[in-house]
Motif scaffolding. Structure first.
Motif, PDB file in Angstrom:
ATOM      1  N   ILE A   1       0.811  -1.210   0.000  1.00 32.42           N
ATOM      2  CA  ILE A   1       0.000   0.000   0.000  1.00 32.42           C
ATOM      3  C   ILE A   1       0.852   1.272   0.000  1.00 32.42           C
ATOM      4  N   SER A   2       1.924   1.298   0.820  1.00 32.77           N
ATOM      5  CA  SER A   2       2.696   2.546   0.918  1.00 32.77           C
ATOM      6  C   SER A   2       3.435   2.839  -0.388  1.00 32.77           C
ATOM      7  N   ASP A   3       3.870   1.789  -1.091  1.00 32.17           N
ATOM      8  CA  ASP A   3       4.506   2.010  -2.397  1.00 32.17           C
ATOM      9  C   ASP A   3       3.498   2.513  -3.415  1.00 32.17           C
ATOM     10  N   MET A   4       2.323   1.895  -3.391  1.00 37.61           N
ATOM     11  CA  MET A   4       1.313   2.224  -4.405  1.00 37.61           C
ATOM     12  C   MET A   4       0.818   3.654  -4.262  1.00 37.61           C
ATOM     13  N   LEU A   5       0.663   4.102  -3.010  1.00 38.75           N
ATOM     14  CA  LEU A   5       0.123   5.441  -2.784  1.00 38.75           C
ATOM     15  C   LEU A   5       1.077   6.513  -3.293  1.00 38.75           C
ATOM     16  N   THR A   6       2.378   6.200  -3.314  1.00 37.64           N
ATOM     17  CA  THR A   6       3.354   7.235  -3.680  1.00 37.64           C
ATOM     18  C   THR A   6       3.926   7.027  -5.084  1.00 37.64           C
ATOM     19  N   ARG A   7       3.332   6.103  -5.836  1.00 34.71           N
ATOM     20  CA  ARG A   7       3.797   5.954  -7.215  1.00 34.71           C
ATOM     21  C   ARG A   7       3.159   7.034  -8.075  1.00 34.71           C
ATOM     22  N   LEU A   8       3.992   7.884  -8.648  1.00 38.01           N
ATOM     23  CA  LEU A   8       3.460   9.060  -9.336  1.00 38.01           C
ATOM     24  C   LEU A   8       2.807   8.723 -10.676  1.00 38.01           C
TER      25      LEU A   8
ATOM     26  N   ASP B   1      -6.383  14.273  -2.987  1.00 36.68           N
ATOM     27  CA  ASP B   1      -6.138  13.746  -1.649  1.00 36.68           C
ATOM     28  C   ASP B   1      -4.905  12.846  -1.587  1.00 36.68           C
ATOM     29  N   ALA B   2      -3.976  13.038  -2.516  1.00 34.94           N
ATOM     30  CA  ALA B   2      -2.776  12.202  -2.522  1.00 34.94           C
ATOM     31  C   ALA B   2      -2.124  12.231  -1.144  1.00 34.94           C
ATOM     32  N   GLU B   3      -1.634  11.059  -0.733  1.00 33.84           N
ATOM     33  CA  GLU B   3      -1.040  10.998   0.601  1.00 33.84           C
ATOM     34  C   GLU B   3      -0.062   9.838   0.662  1.00 33.84           C
ATOM     35  N   ALA B   4       0.782   9.869   1.722  1.00 31.87           N
ATOM     36  CA  ALA B   4       1.708   8.771   1.953  1.00 31.87           C
ATOM     37  C   ALA B   4       1.338   8.100   3.262  1.00 31.87           C
TER      38      ALA B   4
ATOM     39  N   VAL C   1       5.618  15.983  -5.845  1.00 30.69           N
ATOM     40  CA  VAL C   1       7.016  15.591  -5.678  1.00 30.69           C
ATOM     41  C   VAL C   1       7.070  14.360  -4.795  1.00 30.69           C
ATOM     42  N   ARG C   2       7.817  13.342  -5.264  1.00 27.34           N
ATOM     43  CA  ARG C   2       8.038  12.200  -4.386  1.00 27.34           C
ATOM     44  C   ARG C   2       9.401  12.335  -3.754  1.00 27.34           C
ATOM     45  N   LEU C   3       9.421  12.171  -2.418  1.00 28.86           N
ATOM     46  CA  LEU C   3      10.657  12.329  -1.660  1.00 28.86           C
ATOM     47  C   LEU C   3      10.987  11.018  -0.976  1.00 28.86           C
ATOM     48  N   ALA C   4      12.277  10.820  -0.729  1.00 33.98           N
ATOM     49  CA  ALA C   4      12.664   9.686   0.095  1.00 33.98           C
ATOM     50  C   ALA C   4      13.291  10.238   1.368  1.00 33.98           C
ATOM     51  N   ALA C   5      12.748   9.817   2.496  1.00 41.11           N
ATOM     52  CA  ALA C   5      13.318  10.220   3.779  1.00 41.11           C
ATOM     53  C   ALA C   5      13.659   8.944   4.526  1.00 41.11           C
TER      54      ALA C   5
END
Lengths: 227, 355
Positions: free
Chosen positions: B216-223, B232-235, B315-319
């Motif tokens: 789920i977390s990968d899918m939500l942030t795939r641009l 309502d995009a979210e991570a 923007v997709r970020l990696a933290a």
């Protein structure tokens, strides 16, 4: 003025005929109605039309063909006689066979309607709750269609009590064997015994009315419960 | 253990053609717009919809393969329909017992009492379904499906027919149910909110096929997927409770990219929580801001940027290896010269907690 012995015998025969006919029709009509309600067969309408035929056919026509078929020279009668039996024409068995055909739509149609109203969903739910097809039929379809069963039983019974033409053609109006109430009334009127005709007619009217009242009253209770 | 399903089903004006592979644990959400085939796929998994040439394996059980087809009543599954579909002629108790009684004693893992308690329906047992509210009915339907001790629980938009209040009434039950019982769930929904709250694995459906599937977390942030493109995009971030700040009444939540500090939540230290961070609540700076009231600031690296409408970009970020989304204006992106690989600071204005 009360019932004579002959009238009483006619009443017993009438009730017996209606009870047996209704029982047979419920046994045969339930699977048939279930199939009619569930099948997606392309030519299903043909069978539906056959079931509905007695609604529009003059009873004498139906009675005539049944007489031809059941008589000693008819296909069914000949078969029975070749097996050592007695042709069912002019017997009580013949009356039952005729009544089953004649009252068929009054039993099958309410059942088919009730099964259709149950719909697919409750049966699918039952399937996901481990119920086999037969189990689903008895534990879900029949209880949910109960008001249809009540209607079918009462209409089938009442309609058989009221039949005349078919019984006359196939039964031959033999007192003590195939004479039913409706024909007894006719006979009384023929010989101008209006008093006795009144008694019997009034009794039949009351009986039919009471049966229909019970159907409508009970069905109303069912719908209230289900709403 | 996985769930593998391959189905091809032709219906007038609609074709379902899927090759699904999902873990046989946790909640797999089938997500997509109405008419995309989610329900048909679920029905095919239950065996309610039969396609001639399909394959279905759940864990080590093969339910369909070439000519082999296990009918629905022989599949150890539970099914919750969109409408509760309780048996109108039976009381709540008898509804619950209907499936239970048809399961052999040795296969009963979930007791009736457990199901009743999980869904909070103990006070309704003697009522007929027509004396229940919509929310109560659906809770009974869920308990009824659990009472057969399913090895797979299928839920077809169980909340869709309910209004918002009723949804809020049932959601907590679902959340605790998925946590308490170790039963894999396939959950059909067209609500991204339910996906974020309940899903572990996401299957994105589109026009009778599967567009994408993954955690789920990968899918939500795939641009490249519609989820990250919506308003309502979210991570989703998996975090653990690190401790509480008694003085200011705050709670610290650690994740690999840093620490979230939120208003005090009554959670045990060390417990796992799921955080939802909306893209529109994240702003970006090139240097770490000082003199700001924002508590939650993380160093991150830009991975990808796509336009979101004419004025904004996503923007997709990696933290710390965790993906976050930020929605900023195209103008800001140009002024800050945002591009993949660039280090930035992500500031989270707010964050929602899912236990």
């Amino acid at each position: 003025m009360t019932l004579t012995d002959a009238d009483f015998v006619a009443l017993v025969i009438t009730l017996k005929l209606a009870a047996i006919t209704t029982l047979i029709l419920l046994l045969l009509g339930t699977p048939l109605a279930w199939w009619l309600a569930r099948s997606r067969w392309r030519f299903k309408f043909l069978l539906e039309a056959v079931v509905a035929l007695p609604l529009v056919l003059p009873p004498t026509v139906l009675g005539f063909y049944l007489l031809v078929a059941l008589g000693p020279h008819g296909p069914v009668g000949a078969l029975v006689e070749s097996l050592g039996g007695h042709s069912p024409a002019f017997t009580f068995s013949g009356l039952v066979i005729g009544s089953v055909f004649y009252s068929m739509p009054f039993v099958v149609q309410p059942l088919q309607g009730a099964f259709t109203a149950v719909g697919h969903r409750p049966l699918e739910v039952a399937a996901t709750l481990r119920a086999s097809p037969l189990d689903r039929f008895f534990s879900v379809a029949i209880p949910l269609a109960r008001s249809g069963f009540l209607t079918a039983a009462v209409l089938g019974f009442a309609h058989t009590v009221g039949e005349f033409g078919v019984v006359l053609m196939i039964g031959g109006n033999i007192p003590g064997s195939t004479q039913v109430l409706s024909i007894a009334i006719y006979d009384h009127v023929e010989v101008l015994e209006y008093g006795r005709a009144h008694w019997l007619s009034g009794g039949l009217l009351l009986l039919s009315f009471l049966m229909l009242i019970s159907v409508y009253a009970l069905n109303r209770r069912f719908t209230v419960v289900q709403s | 253990m996985t769930i593998e399903a391959r189905f091809r089903l032709d219906r007038p004006g609609f074709t379902l053609d899927v090759d699904l592979r999902a873990p046989a644990q946790g909640v797999t959400a089938l997500f997509g717009p109405s008419g995309c085939g989610k329900t048909t796929l679920l029905r095919a998994i239950a065996g309610l919809e039969r396609c001639g040439d399909g394959f279905l394996k759940v864990g080590d059980m093969i339910w369909q393969e070439e000519r082999h087809f296990v009918p629905p009543h022989r599949r150890p599954l539970g099914y919750v329909f969109q409408e509760a579909s309780l048996f109108a002629h039976l009381t709540v108790r008898r509804n619950l017992e209907y499936g239970l009684r048809r399961v052999p004693q040795t296969e009963r893992k979930v007791s009736l009492d457990e199901a009743i308690e999980l869904l909070g329906i103990g006070h309704l047992l003697e009522r007929k379904p027509d004396r229940l509210s919509g929310g109560e009915r659906q809770r009974v339907a869920i308990a009824r499906a659990l009472a057969v001790s399913p090895k797979l629980l299928l839920m077809d938009e169980p909340l869709a027919a309910l209004d918002l209040t009723r949804k809020q009434e049932i959601l907590p039950y679902l959340e605790s149910l998925y946590k308490e019982l170790d039963i894999p769930v396939i959950y059909v929904t067209h609500s991204s909110d339910e996906v974020a709250r309940l899903g572990d694995y996401l299957v994105l459906m589109e026009a009778g096929g599967i567009r994408a599937m993954g955690a789920i977390s990968d899918m939500l942030t795939r641009l490249d997927l519609p989820l990250a493109q919506g308003r309502d995009a979210e991570a989703l971030i998996q975090a653990t409770v690190a401790g509480h700040d008694e003085r200011y009444d705050l709670t610290h939540l650690d994740f690999p990219g840093g620490r979230f500090t939120v208003t005090r939540k009554d959670l045990p230290v060390g417990g796992a929580v799921r955080l939802r961070v909306a893209a529109r609540d994240i702003s970006l700076t090139l240097e770490r801001q000082s003199g700001t009231s924002i508590l939650n600031i993380f160093p991150a690296t830009i991975e990808e940027i796509v336009p979101a409408g004419s004025a904004q970009v996503t923007v997709r970020l990696a933290a710390g290896g965790v993906s976050l989304l930020a929605r900023v204006t195209r103008r800001s992106a140009a002024l800050l010269d945002l591009k993949p690989g660039k280090p930035v600071y992500a500031q989270a204005k707010s964050v929602a907690l899912l236990s």
